[in-house]
Design a protein around this motif. Structure first.
Motif, PDB file in Angstrom:
ATOM      1  N   ASP A 291      -7.134  -9.136   9.561  1.00 56.38           N
ATOM      2  CA  ASP A 291      -5.865  -8.559   9.105  1.00 56.38           C
ATOM      3  C   ASP A 291      -6.040  -7.065   8.845  1.00 56.38           C
ATOM      4  O   ASP A 291      -5.940  -6.597   7.708  1.00 56.38           O
ATOM      5  CB  ASP A 291      -5.400  -9.271   7.829  1.00 56.38           C
ATOM      6  N   PRO A 292      -6.317  -6.287   9.882  1.00 53.80           N
ATOM      7  CA  PRO A 292      -6.619  -4.855   9.705  1.00 53.80           C
ATOM      8  C   PRO A 292      -5.474  -4.064   9.098  1.00 53.80           C
ATOM      9  O   PRO A 292      -5.712  -3.137   8.315  1.00 53.80           O
ATOM     10  CB  PRO A 292      -6.937  -4.388  11.126  1.00 53.80           C
ATOM     11  N   GLN A 293      -4.216  -4.402   9.430  1.00 51.61           N
ATOM     12  CA  GLN A 293      -3.100  -3.632   8.882  1.00 51.61           C
ATOM     13  C   GLN A 293      -3.030  -3.741   7.371  1.00 51.61           C
ATOM     14  O   GLN A 293      -2.789  -2.743   6.662  1.00 51.61           O
ATOM     15  CB  GLN A 293      -1.774  -4.097   9.501  1.00 51.61           C
ATOM     16  N   ALA A 294      -3.247  -4.950   6.838  1.00 52.43           N
ATOM     17  CA  ALA A 294      -3.192  -5.136   5.387  1.00 52.43           C
ATOM     18  C   ALA A 294      -4.298  -4.353   4.697  1.00 52.43           C
ATOM     19  O   ALA A 294      -4.077  -3.741   3.634  1.00 52.43           O
ATOM     20  CB  ALA A 294      -3.305  -6.621   5.037  1.00 52.43           C
ATOM     21  N   MET A 295      -5.496  -4.351   5.277  1.00 55.85           N
ATOM     22  CA  MET A 295      -6.613  -3.650   4.653  1.00 55.85           C
ATOM     23  C   MET A 295      -6.423  -2.128   4.727  1.00 55.85           C
ATOM     24  O   MET A 295      -6.699  -1.414   3.759  1.00 55.85           O
ATOM     25  CB  MET A 295      -7.919  -4.056   5.334  1.00 55.85           C
ATOM     26  N   LEU A 296      -5.935  -1.637   5.865  1.00 53.86           N
ATOM     27  CA  LEU A 296      -5.700  -0.200   5.990  1.00 53.86           C
ATOM     28  C   LEU A 296      -4.562   0.240   5.068  1.00 53.86           C
ATOM     29  O   LEU A 296      -4.603   1.328   4.479  1.00 53.86           O
ATOM     30  CB  LEU A 296      -5.378   0.152   7.447  1.00 53.86           C
ATOM     31  N   TYR A 297      -3.531  -0.615   4.930  1.00 53.18           N
ATOM     32  CA  TYR A 297      -2.443  -0.299   4.008  1.00 53.18           C
ATOM     33  C   TYR A 297      -2.978  -0.218   2.578  1.00 53.18           C
ATOM     34  O   TYR A 297      -2.602   0.688   1.809  1.00 53.18           O
ATOM     35  CB  TYR A 297      -1.343  -1.347   4.072  1.00 53.18           C
ATOM     36  N   ALA A 298      -3.848  -1.146   2.209  1.00 54.30           N
ATOM     37  CA  ALA A 298      -4.410  -1.143   0.861  1.00 54.30           C
ATOM     38  C   ALA A 298      -5.150   0.159   0.584  1.00 54.30           C
ATOM     39  O   ALA A 298      -5.024   0.743  -0.496  1.00 54.30           O
ATOM     40  CB  ALA A 298      -5.338  -2.341   0.672  1.00 54.30           C
ATOM     41  N   LYS A 299      -5.931   0.624   1.555  1.00 53.80           N
ATOM     42  CA  LYS A 299      -6.663   1.878   1.364  1.00 53.80           C
ATOM     43  C   LYS A 299      -5.711   3.066   1.228  1.00 53.80           C
ATOM     44  O   LYS A 299      -5.881   3.909   0.353  1.00 53.80           O
ATOM     45  CB  LYS A 299      -7.609   2.102   2.551  1.00 53.80           C
ATOM     46  N   ALA A 300      -4.718   3.123   2.111  1.00 57.27           N
ATOM     47  CA  ALA A 300      -3.792   4.252   2.083  1.00 57.27           C
ATOM     48  C   ALA A 300      -2.933   4.229   0.819  1.00 57.27           C
ATOM     49  O   ALA A 300      -2.737   5.258   0.155  1.00 57.27           O
ATOM     50  CB  ALA A 300      -2.903   4.227   3.334  1.00 57.27           C
ATOM     51  N   ALA A 301      -2.412   3.056   0.450  1.00 56.20           N
ATOM     52  CA  ALA A 301      -1.539   2.947  -0.717  1.00 56.20           C
ATOM     53  C   ALA A 301      -2.286   3.259  -1.997  1.00 56.20           C
ATOM     54  O   ALA A 301      -1.758   3.932  -2.900  1.00 56.20           O
ATOM     55  CB  ALA A 301      -0.941   1.542  -0.787  1.00 56.20           C
ATOM     56  N   SER A 302      -3.525   2.787  -2.125  1.00 57.29           N
ATOM     57  CA  SER A 302      -4.291   3.062  -3.341  1.00 57.29           C
ATOM     58  C   SER A 302      -4.644   4.539  -3.443  1.00 57.29           C
ATOM     59  O   SER A 302      -4.641   5.118  -4.535  1.00 57.29           O
ATOM     60  CB  SER A 302      -5.562   2.211  -3.381  1.00 57.29           C
ATOM     61  N   GLU A 303      -4.923   5.169  -2.308  1.00 55.03           N
ATOM     62  CA  GLU A 303      -5.240   6.598  -2.323  1.00 55.03           C
ATOM     63  C   GLU A 303      -4.026   7.413  -2.751  1.00 55.03           C
ATOM     64  O   GLU A 303      -4.139   8.339  -3.580  1.00 55.03           O
ATOM     65  CB  GLU A 303      -5.717   7.042  -0.943  1.00 55.03           C
ATOM     66  N   VAL A 304      -2.861   7.079  -2.226  1.00 55.55           N
ATOM     67  CA  VAL A 304      -1.632   7.771  -2.625  1.00 55.55           C
ATOM     68  C   VAL A 304      -1.348   7.548  -4.111  1.00 55.55           C
ATOM     69  O   VAL A 304      -0.989   8.484  -4.838  1.00 55.55           O
ATOM     70  CB  VAL A 304      -0.444   7.282  -1.773  1.00 55.55           C
ATOM     71  N   SER A 305      -1.515   6.325  -4.574  1.00 52.23           N
ATOM     72  CA  SER A 305      -1.240   5.995  -5.974  1.00 52.23           C
ATOM     73  C   SER A 305      -2.131   6.790  -6.918  1.00 52.23           C
ATOM     74  O   SER A 305      -1.664   7.328  -7.934  1.00 52.23           O
ATOM     75  CB  SER A 305      -1.439   4.491  -6.215  1.00 52.23           C
ATOM     76  N   ARG A 306      -3.422   6.864  -6.600  1.00 53.68           N
ATOM     77  CA  ARG A 306      -4.351   7.584  -7.473  1.00 53.68           C
ATOM     78  C   ARG A 306      -4.046   9.079  -7.505  1.00 53.68           C
ATOM     79  O   ARG A 306      -4.196   9.736  -8.532  1.00 53.68           O
ATOM     80  CB  ARG A 306      -5.793   7.343  -7.013  1.00 53.68           C
TER      81      ARG A 306
END
Length: 282
Positions: free
Chosen positions: A143-158
């Motif tokens: 599930d690469p899209q979910a994992m890449l989204y998690a990385k991008a979303a967490s980076e934006v959030s921080r």
């Protein structure tokens, strides 16, 4: 005189804060004592009310209820972490907006906007994740899209709200998997598993890797005391790091009970990290 009064007031405020924290810890520990003995919490906190209480208190600072904290707060590399989706949910509740600009199996871009209009954007690609060492996690293949989204979303959030997230450095998805090193043939492992005793109350036959790891650890436990400090059994650590389910991980840890306290601490640390990975994959 005014400086002395200010110092006294500051000291009293500090003592009041400590008193409130101690009271909060007592209440959190009571909850954790009950909740951590149930199947409603991740394996990471089962039988560990102290860790559960700390997670509850940390979650309260973020705005999470006790049950939510035990499900969402994990320890990554010795620091508290939460899921990327939890970060996004907390910020959305405070008026932050998130947009998925691009998404594919190769690249995901997420843009976030604060209530004040500040914008941050992050793009994570498979190449970037591979370079950072995250693609050892099997979810990057399934599930690469979910994992890449998690990385991008967490980076934006921080970047957007470090104050809201209390400076959280990691998302739970930042956990990495150690490479699997096979040291025995399939036939040898199967033979050992068949020869191993099965507890009377066990409903199903343990996995071969579990039996192999437990037998090795028990053999180590039964050896006479030596002058050197005991070390974790490599096969036991390998079984923990490659457990395919929380139930299997629990079976492994139950079989390892009774080893040297220092060795048990190493097993527990590895199990906590593996449990966080398994819970994140659900």
């Amino acid at each position: 005189m005014s400086n002395e009064l200010a110092t006294i007031n500051t000291s009293e405020d500090g003592l009041d804060l400590l008193t409130r924290q101690a009271e909060a810890m007592g209440a959190a520990h009571k909850l954790a004592t009950v909740l951590c003995n149930t199947q409603m919490v991740p394996q990471t906190f089962r039988g560990k009310p102290d860790d559960g209480a700390a997670a509850i208190l940390y979650g309260a600072e973020l705005g999470l209820k006790p049950q939510q904290a035990l499900q969402q707060v994990f320890v990554v590399h010795g620091q508290p972490a939460i899921y990327a989706r939890t970060m996004v949910a907390l910020l959305k509740a405070k008026g932050y907006r998130f947009q998925t600009v691009e998404t594919s199996d190769e690249s995901v871009t997420v843009r976030g906007t604060s209530p004040a209009g500040e914008t941050e954007e992050s793009t994570w690609t498979i190449e970037r994740a591979k370079k950072a060492g995250y693609t050892s996690n099997k979810k990057y293949q399934t599930d690469p899209q979910a994992m890449l989204y998690a990385k991008a979303a967490s980076e934006v959030s921080r970047k957007l709200a470090p104050d809201v997230l209390l400076g959280i450095k990691y998302a739970a998805e930042d956990l990495e998997l150690e490479p699997v090193k096979m040291t025995a043939t399939r036939e040898d492992v199967r033979a050992k598993a068949e020869a191993a005793p099965v507890p009377a109350l066990t409903k199903k036959k343990p996995e071969p890797e579990v039996v192999d790891a437990v037998r090795a650890a028990l053999a180590q436990k039964q050896q006479p005391e030596q002058s050197t400090a005991p070390q974790p059994e490599p096969k036991a650590l390998e079984a923990i790091n490659t457990a395919e389910s929380v139930d299997q991980l629990g079976d492994i840890m139950n079989g390892l009970q009774g080893v040297d306290p220092a060795v048990w601490a190493e097993y527990t640390k590895a199990a906590d990290q593996r449990a966080a990975i398994l819970n994140g994959a659900q």
